[in-house]
Design a protein around this motif. Structure first.
Motif, PDB file in Angstrom:
ATOM      1  N   TYR A  75      -9.614 -20.419   6.685  1.00  0.00           N
ATOM      2  CA  TYR A  75     -10.676 -20.278   5.747  1.00  0.00           C
ATOM      3  C   TYR A  75     -10.415 -21.192   4.496  1.00  0.00           C
ATOM      4  O   TYR A  75     -11.358 -21.657   4.119  1.00  0.00           O
ATOM      5  CB  TYR A  75     -10.573 -18.756   5.418  1.00  0.00           C
ATOM      6  N   LEU A  76      -9.022 -21.071   3.996  1.00  0.00           N
ATOM      7  CA  LEU A  76      -8.773 -21.660   2.780  1.00  0.00           C
ATOM      8  C   LEU A  76      -8.909 -23.474   2.969  1.00  0.00           C
ATOM      9  O   LEU A  76      -8.797 -24.057   1.968  1.00  0.00           O
ATOM     10  CB  LEU A  76      -7.613 -20.974   2.281  1.00  0.00           C
ATOM     11  N   GLY A  77      -8.232 -23.619   4.010  1.00  0.00           N
ATOM     12  CA  GLY A  77      -7.896 -25.007   4.203  1.00  0.00           C
ATOM     13  C   GLY A  77      -6.790 -25.348   3.443  1.00  0.00           C
ATOM     14  O   GLY A  77      -6.018 -24.499   3.151  1.00  0.00           O
ATOM     15  N   GLY A  78      -6.350 -26.679   3.298  1.00  0.00           N
ATOM     16  CA  GLY A  78      -5.000 -27.127   2.653  1.00  0.00           C
ATOM     17  C   GLY A  78      -4.012 -26.597   3.607  1.00  0.00           C
ATOM     18  O   GLY A  78      -3.945 -26.414   4.449  1.00  0.00           O
ATOM     19  N   LEU A  79      -2.723 -26.536   2.988  1.00  0.00           N
ATOM     20  CA  LEU A  79      -1.563 -26.337   3.661  1.00  0.00           C
ATOM     21  C   LEU A  79      -1.252 -24.603   3.270  1.00  0.00           C
ATOM     22  O   LEU A  79      -1.484 -24.364   2.168  1.00  0.00           O
ATOM     23  CB  LEU A  79      -0.372 -27.015   3.077  1.00  0.00           C
ATOM     24  N   THR A  80      -0.971 -24.078   4.356  1.00  0.00           N
ATOM     25  CA  THR A  80      -0.460 -22.829   4.373  1.00  0.00           C
ATOM     26  C   THR A  80       0.791 -22.695   4.462  1.00  0.00           C
ATOM     27  O   THR A  80       1.542 -23.206   5.716  1.00  0.00           O
ATOM     28  CB  THR A  80      -1.081 -21.788   5.353  1.00  0.00           C
ATOM     29  N   VAL A  81       1.976 -22.272   3.611  1.00  0.00           N
ATOM     30  CA  VAL A  81       3.220 -22.282   3.618  1.00  0.00           C
ATOM     31  C   VAL A  81       3.806 -20.683   3.976  1.00  0.00           C
ATOM     32  O   VAL A  81       3.343 -19.758   3.192  1.00  0.00           O
ATOM     33  CB  VAL A  81       4.035 -22.569   2.508  1.00  0.00           C
ATOM     34  N   ILE A  82       4.498 -20.370   5.088  1.00  0.00           N
ATOM     35  CA  ILE A  82       4.921 -19.188   5.535  1.00  0.00           C
ATOM     36  C   ILE A  82       6.354 -18.973   5.472  1.00  0.00           C
ATOM     37  O   ILE A  82       7.022 -19.539   6.262  1.00  0.00           O
ATOM     38  CB  ILE A  82       4.426 -18.829   7.054  1.00  0.00           C
ATOM     39  N   VAL A  83       6.924 -18.193   4.501  1.00  0.00           N
ATOM     40  CA  VAL A  83       8.083 -18.031   4.452  1.00  0.00           C
ATOM     41  C   VAL A  83       8.686 -17.009   5.470  1.00  0.00           C
ATOM     42  O   VAL A  83       8.104 -15.941   5.269  1.00  0.00           O
ATOM     43  CB  VAL A  83       8.753 -17.717   3.005  1.00  0.00           C
ATOM     44  N   SER A  84       9.702 -17.335   6.419  1.00  0.00           N
ATOM     45  CA  SER A  84      10.038 -16.366   7.491  1.00  0.00           C
ATOM     46  C   SER A  84      11.428 -16.393   7.564  1.00  0.00           C
ATOM     47  O   SER A  84      12.029 -17.173   7.503  1.00  0.00           O
ATOM     48  CB  SER A  84       9.338 -17.018   8.767  1.00  0.00           C
ATOM     49  N   PRO A  85      11.874 -14.986   7.826  1.00  0.00           N
ATOM     50  CA  PRO A  85      13.420 -14.882   7.583  1.00  0.00           C
ATOM     51  C   PRO A  85      13.934 -15.197   9.129  1.00  0.00           C
ATOM     52  O   PRO A  85      15.295 -15.689   8.881  1.00  0.00           O
ATOM     53  CB  PRO A  85      13.440 -13.379   7.354  1.00  0.00           C
ATOM     54  N   LEU A  86      13.726 -15.149   9.988  1.00  0.00           N
ATOM     55  CA  LEU A  86      14.300 -15.275  11.137  1.00  0.00           C
ATOM     56  C   LEU A  86      14.287 -16.559  11.833  1.00  0.00           C
ATOM     57  O   LEU A  86      13.156 -16.939  12.315  1.00  0.00           O
ATOM     58  CB  LEU A  86      13.918 -14.367  12.325  1.00  0.00           C
ATOM     59  N   LEU A  87      15.166 -17.505  11.732  1.00  0.00           N
ATOM     60  CA  LEU A  87      15.281 -18.728  12.109  1.00  0.00           C
ATOM     61  C   LEU A  87      14.953 -18.842  13.569  1.00  0.00           C
ATOM     62  O   LEU A  87      14.054 -19.658  14.080  1.00  0.00           O
ATOM     63  CB  LEU A  87      16.563 -19.577  11.907  1.00  0.00           C
ATOM     64  N   SER A  88      15.339 -17.880  14.556  1.00  0.00           N
ATOM     65  CA  SER A  88      15.254 -17.924  15.958  1.00  0.00           C
ATOM     66  C   SER A  88      13.825 -17.769  16.165  1.00  0.00           C
ATOM     67  O   SER A  88      13.181 -17.974  17.194  1.00  0.00           O
ATOM     68  CB  SER A  88      16.029 -17.012  16.632  1.00  0.00           C
ATOM     69  N   LEU A  89      13.087 -16.899  15.465  1.00  0.00           N
ATOM     70  CA  LEU A  89      11.657 -16.506  15.505  1.00  0.00           C
ATOM     71  C   LEU A  89      10.546 -17.664  15.405  1.00  0.00           C
ATOM     72  O   LEU A  89       9.774 -17.556  15.523  1.00  0.00           O
ATOM     73  CB  LEU A  89      11.533 -15.334  14.666  1.00  0.00           C
ATOM     74  N   MET A  90      11.092 -18.606  14.154  1.00  0.00           N
ATOM     75  CA  MET A  90      10.427 -19.349  13.869  1.00  0.00           C
ATOM     76  C   MET A  90       9.731 -20.524  14.698  1.00  0.00           C
ATOM     77  O   MET A  90       8.379 -20.652  14.665  1.00  0.00           O
ATOM     78  CB  MET A  90      11.247 -20.300  12.783  1.00  0.00           C
ATOM     79  N   GLN A  91      10.456 -20.829  15.756  1.00  0.00           N
ATOM     80  CA  GLN A  91       9.773 -21.745  16.543  1.00  0.00           C
ATOM     81  C   GLN A  91       8.987 -21.085  17.577  1.00  0.00           C
ATOM     82  O   GLN A  91       7.832 -21.615  17.979  1.00  0.00           O
ATOM     83  CB  GLN A  91      10.963 -22.649  17.539  1.00  0.00           C
ATOM     84  N   ASP A  92       9.283 -19.886  17.684  1.00  0.00           N
ATOM     85  CA  ASP A  92       8.345 -18.960  18.433  1.00  0.00           C
ATOM     86  C   ASP A  92       6.832 -18.693  17.725  1.00  0.00           C
ATOM     87  O   ASP A  92       5.862 -18.985  18.394  1.00  0.00           O
ATOM     88  CB  ASP A  92       8.917 -17.644  18.800  1.00  0.00           C
ATOM     89  N   GLN A  93       7.113 -18.510  16.516  1.00  0.00           N
ATOM     90  CA  GLN A  93       5.918 -18.324  15.797  1.00  0.00           C
ATOM     91  C   GLN A  93       4.897 -19.800  15.798  1.00  0.00           C
ATOM     92  O   GLN A  93       3.640 -19.592  15.951  1.00  0.00           O
ATOM     93  CB  GLN A  93       6.263 -18.207  14.177  1.00  0.00           C
TER      94      GLN A  93
END
Lengths: 350, 481
Positions: free
Chosen positions: B59-77
């Motif tokens: 909706y907002l366009g541009g870049l969305t930055v998501i700070v995520s704690p679990l490194l192992s989870l990140m690639q799955d996200q």
């Protein structure tokens, strides 16, 4: 696990430098010394294949079981118990045979590209764009995306599956069955380790090694063909030499002298020597090419000093101590020369 | 419906093929996108929190930055967004090769969503590269971690506020499944906002999950009970443990002694096997996953029917996160915690191991050469020293922290001990209103026999496993021939 596999790299009669294995398995930049010993121990084809290896931990484990002797200089050697265990290991675990390709093409990168390409083409065959893609390095993903765009959809599906079938048909039925189990795609999952029809003695490490080795075999064969798989392999071409070393070597091959290269590139002559030495090791230069690097008179001196056939025992100090670094390079090159001669003799025999 | 609502629903239909939002989703999106407010959302697990930032980002366009704690989870996200048709997504974390990180930073403009670990976010080169992009939305996923992990385990969490300021204060969305009023205040404090955030707080209560605790005399009996449960419980399940080694042993045992298909899932599993486990679990070809709690799982499987804790979690927040994987399809599910009295000793040791003790702190400030510092602890100490804290202040801080963690563990143990009103006990801990009547039920302890049939857990349709078919047939199936 890699602890057992490490045993296959050692023997009863000779001490080996433990760190060489760790450095080569972890990948990354190699010193000339690491590359040289990697060549002697025949472990260079495994560059970067086991990057999470904690060599200290491996050694401790082997020592704890009394399988190796480990001295203060980091030299290791099998004990007789180690030799027995090594023999058992070799009988009950997988020993790779095709990894040589990894020196010129990045095997692990190709494995990732190959698996994701297979998944994507499978999903294409079902017109499905919404799937959980196998996660690989981002740059590799982009390369693959570009590669996929270069080929029409129908060609990809038909030719890819045809090439896979052709490859699998060359394998034994057991191997073909196993190879197919690592492939995944639309509504087809790859197999869990626990459900694979493999020997009971295999660990997950054996399975990883088997997969890498089979993919290496596929690469080796595909490079001699004109296939989609070959075009994918070409994306993974690599040089284990640094960029800087490559420039020095290119100049050397254009008949510039070491001194000229150093002056033109504004680097030390010894650095240039290291670049050339590294290339001679990693690219397995021929006897003639190495001989060209050692002045004739030095070759004679070296031949007089080092008559022992086993170059592992040679002490460079006898020849090079107190002299400028160039003499150490001659010493190393002379060792390389002997290895190259052995290799060429073997090739002739084969 | 307002024009905005219509637009929101059109997005939902177009990108996710849903007609209605799950509870809380529309409320958060309206505050965030229509009223342009910063939002702290506490939504129970299974509410579809990722859909919120996916849709807000679109909706907002541009870049969305998501700070995520679990490194192992990140690639799955990242994979999950890919599966939703969002391709311009990337993860940035310390597990990547520096070359890859550099490549991503050079190409930031080509991405719409960046998942990033707090440790990476706070690196100057990363902050600078991101600050040059038009960041329209900053999301902190699992935001309770700011309060829970920041002060000891991962101090970089305390620096997210600085990043927020440097990004010229984009729209801020903090998401979590569990956060008490105190934790919510603590989280917000990090951002120095001119006005308080809009809070959308839903109960942590998951009425469809039957809560059960069983105190068991010893390890042997606990093991036997687990086998019994795995044999009897229908559908897919997850077993949580705190040790990788034990997880591997348990898998072998379960595989041999039950008819279920079991896999272990933790940080040591190779990428290709992780993928196999996720895919088979998703497709109901795998019944049970034995996982370490530190290791997340990115897939969104709605019909996990049961979660068993073989070891208790370190606090109730983590426990609720983990049991929240069950019953996301809103159908009946069960969460069972098996406990022997030696378990809290084990967990307590794990808690202590993360926190530097007085002696370690002393040697850090004395700069004792060759002192065997734990890497994680050393990083923490360096962080606090860089903030100007002296030995006394740091010692005090960690003593307090240890106390807080021990209290949290006690609350967890209390949850097991309590034999009355267990569901309301959880709600009390999180400062929520008490339930009455039937709503407060659906829990049990070892005092009563577990009647699995009465829970009406739906059975799962098992997909045929084509694993062992002939390789020619497998190739044909792969390529639709």
């Amino acid at each position: 696990m890699i602890t057992g596999y490490m045993l296959t790299k050692l023997n009863l009669t000779e001490s080996r430098r433990a760190k060489v294995f760790g450095n080569i398995w972890q990948g990354g930049a190699q010193t000339v010394s690491t590359s040289f010993w990697g060549l002697v121990y025949d472990v260079l084809p495994e560059t970067g294949l086991f990057e999470n290896t904690n060599i200290e931990k491996v050694l401790k484990e082997l020592q704890r079981h009394g399988l190796i002797k480990h001295d203060a200089h980091g030299l290791i050697q099998l004990t007789s118990k180690g030799a027995t265990t090594q023999a058992q290991y070799q009988e009950t675990h997988y020993i790779p045979k095709h990894l040589a390709i990894n020196q010129n093409f990045d095997l692990k990168l190709f494995r990732d590209l190959f698996l994701l390409a297979n998944q994507t083409i499978s999903e294409l065959a079902y017109h499905n764009a919404r799937f959980y893609p196998y996660q690989i390095d981002l740059q590799a993903q982009w390369q693959l995306k570009h590669w996929l765009k270069m080929h029409p959809r129908e060609v990809l599906i038909t030719q890819w599956s045809q090439e896979l079938q052709t490859w699998l048909a060359t394998l034994s039925n057991e191997d073909a069955q196993l190879f197919a189990q690592m492939l995944f795609g639309h509504d087809v999952s790859n197999a869990l380790f626990s459900e694979l029809p493999i020997p009971d003695t295999w660990t997950e490490f054996d399975w990883q090694l088997w997969q890498l080795d089979q993919i290496a075999a596929l690469m080796t064969v595909s490079l001699t063909t004109d296939t989609l798989i070959k075009s994918l392999i070409l994306l993974t071409r690599r040089s284990l030499l640094s960029n800087s070393a490559n420039i020095s070597v290119a100049m050397w091959q254009e008949n510039h002298s070491l001194k000229q290269i150093a002056q033109q590139r504004q680097i030390k002559p010894n650095t240039v020597r290291e670049h050339i030495l590294q290339a001679a090791i990693l690219q397995r230069w021929s006897v003639a090419a190495i001989e060209e690097l050692i002045p004739d008179n030095e070759q004679s001196v070296l031949a007089d000093i080092y008559r022992d056939a086993d170059l592992i025992n040679w002490d460079f100090k006898i020849y090079a101590a107190g002299k400028d670094p160039r003499y150490f390079t001659y010493f190393r090159l002379y060792q390389l020369l002997q290895l190259a001669k052995k290799r060429e003799d073997m090739d002739v025999n084969v | 419906m307002s024009t905005f609502d219509n637009r929101l629903h059109a997005y939902l239909k177009r990108y996710y093929n849903f007609n209605t939002f799950r509870p809380g989703q529309a409320e958060v999106l309206t505050a965030l996108l229509e009223r342009r407010e910063d939002v702290l959302a506490v939504l129970p697990t299974g509410t579809g929190k990722s859909l919120i930032y996916e849709l807000a980002g679109r909706y907002l366009g541009g870049l969305t930055v998501i700070v995520s704690p679990l490194l192992s989870l990140m690639q799955d996200q990242v994979a999950r967004l890919n599966a939703h048709g969002i391709r311009r997504t990337v993860a940035l974390n310390s597990m990547q090769h520096p070359r890859t990180k550099f490549f991503i930073l050079q190409n930031l403009a080509k991405f719409d969503y960046v998942f990033i670990a707090p440790e990476t976010l706070t690196q100057n080169s990363v902050l600078e590269a991101l600050a040059q992009q038009k960041i329209n939305l900053l999301v902190v996923d699992e935001a309770h971690s700011i309060a829970q992990w920041g002060p000891d385990f991962r101090p970089d969490y305390l620096e997210i506020g600085r990043a927020y300021q440097l990004f010229a204060q984009p729209r801020l969305l903090l998401l979590t499944a569990t956060a008490s009023a105190q934790v919510r205040t603590e989280i917000q404090r990090q951002f120095k906002l001119p006005k308080p955030m809009t809070q959308v707080v839903y109960s942590v209560n998951r009425p469809n999950i039957h809560l059960r605790t069983e105190k068991i005399a010893n390890e042997q009996e606990k093991h036997a009970r687990l086998l019994e449960l795995v044999r009897e419980l229908p559908g897919a399940g997850i077993i949580y443990l705190s040790s990788k080694k034990q997880a591997n042993q348990l898998r072998t045992d379960l595989q041999q002694k039950t008819a279920r298909k079991v896999a272990t899932y933790h940080g040591d599993i190779e990428n290709e096997q992780r993928f196999a486990i996720q895919q088979q679990f998703m497709h109901n070809q795998l019944d049970v996953i034995v996982a370490t709690s530190a290791f997340g799982m990115g897939i969104d499987k709605a019909d996990v029917r049961w979660v068993i804790h073989y070891h208790l979690a370190g606090d109730l927040e983590s426990y609720l996160q983990e049991i929240g994987r069950a019953g996301r399809d809103q159908q009946p599910a069960i969460a069972i915690l098996l406990y022997t009295e030696t378990d809290d000793y084990l967990v307590n040791n794990l808690l202590i191991s993360g926190i530097p003790d007085d002696l370690t702190i002393k040697h850090f400030y004395l700069q004792t050469p060759h002192y065997p510092f734990d890497r994680q602890q050393l990083r923490l100490l360096q962080y606090y020293a860089s903030q100007g804290l002296d030995e006394k202040a740091v010692t005090e801080l960690f003593r307090r922290r240890l106390l807080v963690k021990r209290l949290a563990l006690q609350q967890m143990v209390q949850y097991i001990e309590i034999t009355t009103d267990k569901r309301n006990y959880l709600l009390r801990v999180f400062g929520e209103e008490q339930l009455v009547g039937v709503a407060a039920q659906n829990w049990s302890t070892q005092a009563e026999t577990l009647d699995i049939a009465s829970l009406a857990l739906p059975t799962t349709k098992v997909m045929p496993n084509i694993g062992n078919i002939d390789w020619q047939k497998r190739i044909k199936k792969l390529f639709n021939q």
